[in-house]
Design a protein around this motif. Sequence first.
Motif, PDB file in Angstrom:
ATOM      1  N   ARG A 205       0.824  -1.213   0.000  1.00  8.38           N
ATOM      2  CA  ARG A 205       0.000   0.000   0.000  1.00  8.38           C
ATOM      3  C   ARG A 205       0.858   1.264   0.000  1.00  8.38           C
ATOM      4  NH1 ARG A 205      -2.615  -2.674   4.130  1.00  8.38           N
ATOM      5  NH2 ARG A 205      -2.085  -1.030   5.624  1.00  8.38           N
ATOM      6  N   ASN A 230      -7.783  -2.982   2.953  1.00  7.84           N
ATOM      7  CA  ASN A 230      -7.959  -1.999   1.885  1.00  7.84           C
ATOM      8  C   ASN A 230      -8.237  -2.634   0.518  1.00  7.84           C
ATOM      9  OD1 ASN A 230      -7.188  -0.166   3.957  1.00  7.84           O
ATOM     10  ND2 ASN A 230      -6.414   1.233   2.400  1.00  7.84           N
ATOM     11  N   GLY A 252      -3.840   1.773  -2.226  1.00  9.19           N
ATOM     12  CA  GLY A 252      -2.851   2.395  -1.375  1.00  9.19           C
ATOM     13  C   GLY A 252      -3.384   3.620  -0.666  1.00  9.19           C
TER      14      GLY A 252
END
Length: 418
Positions: A205, A230, A252
């Motif tokens: 990320r 995420n 990210g």
Amino acid sequence: MTATEQFVRDNARADVRQLALRRPPDGVDLRWALQQIEGRQLAARKLPRWAATDDLWYPRRLSLEQCSSEATAVYKRDLAARLCSTPSCSPEQEATTLQEQTEDNLFVDLTAGLGVDFTAIAPLFGSSIYVERDHELCRLARHNLPLLGLHDAQVREGQAEDFLAEDWQATLIMIDPARRDTRGRKTVLIEDCTPDICSLQHLLRSHSRYAIIKLSPMLDIKAALRVLENIVEVHVEGTEGECKELLFVMSGQSTRQQTSPSAASVPDIPIYCADGNHALRFTYAEEAKAPLLLADSLQTYIYEPSATTMKAAPFRILGQLFPGLKKLAPDTHLYTSDALLPRFPGRTWRLLDHCSFAKADLRRLLSGATTAELSTRGFPLGVAALRRQLHLREGGEAHFIATTLSDGSRRLLKVEPV
């Protein structure tokens, strides 16, 4: 041209096993030549663009068997183009817009392998880096990439973990951890793959705008979503009726899902299911809320979800995505409708006849047949046991499906493909 290269060209379509038994001409490296001939023959089926490019070098057979096909690489290329382009641009503008946006941007494949995915995606970006721990594959990449149009791509030999420890920033990262242990046995759990994505995800990320993580089609999607953070999209991708790979898109940037969802939560993340001309999109939150629409009776058409659809498991929401479609039973992953639904993601059959498993009914439906194609869906017996019970050998043009209806009754369906 060397003697070995001439030998490869002269025997491009020869049987490798037969060639291995012959004494080669003077100056021919037979081991390398056989590897190249076999590689070209495998590429002709799996990698048509590579096969059409002269003078490429091919690796050992295992690397070719494990690499992406050209079709799945194209899918990832299109995914990369969509992720990294302006969301509001039209499909016609997308390629131009992406090139303008990525002239100074970087694509990094941390486990590039043979480079099939890398060579499909890298042309979208201003610069690209091929990272691979295998010395031989790096040697081949340095030779092959310029021949495939990637003259400026960097080739870095080393571990993904070591490269992630350096200071760099990419628009997109691709990573496909090895799914075999040190003894060559297949692994399925994320934690057992190399490199371990779970321990590296914070680095993925911090180094990228997006990371595409390719994982085993045997992996439990919801289990992966509980350990990966995420994740903004999941893609279940397949070709020729097989589920080939799972792609998890990691952002990210900050997302609503800052941490991994708990075991009890239902992730509201889009699941894309694609297999050839069939595609659908849903979330597990939508699936959980969708009503279970059960059929009261068998109708004109029977629908059998594809392998990718079965893997994604949108079993309830299919009834909303395809009005008129109803499930045969809660645990029977077959559907029926009176109207033909041509975009259903799977096989479509026309129901010709059906019967119970009473002996008299079976005699009527089978009508003396001794061979037939047979499958079972939501049925207590497997195909082999049912064949013995029905005295049916494999083969023939007839097709039967043994299944269970919503009232619990067992039925044998005689169908033909649409």
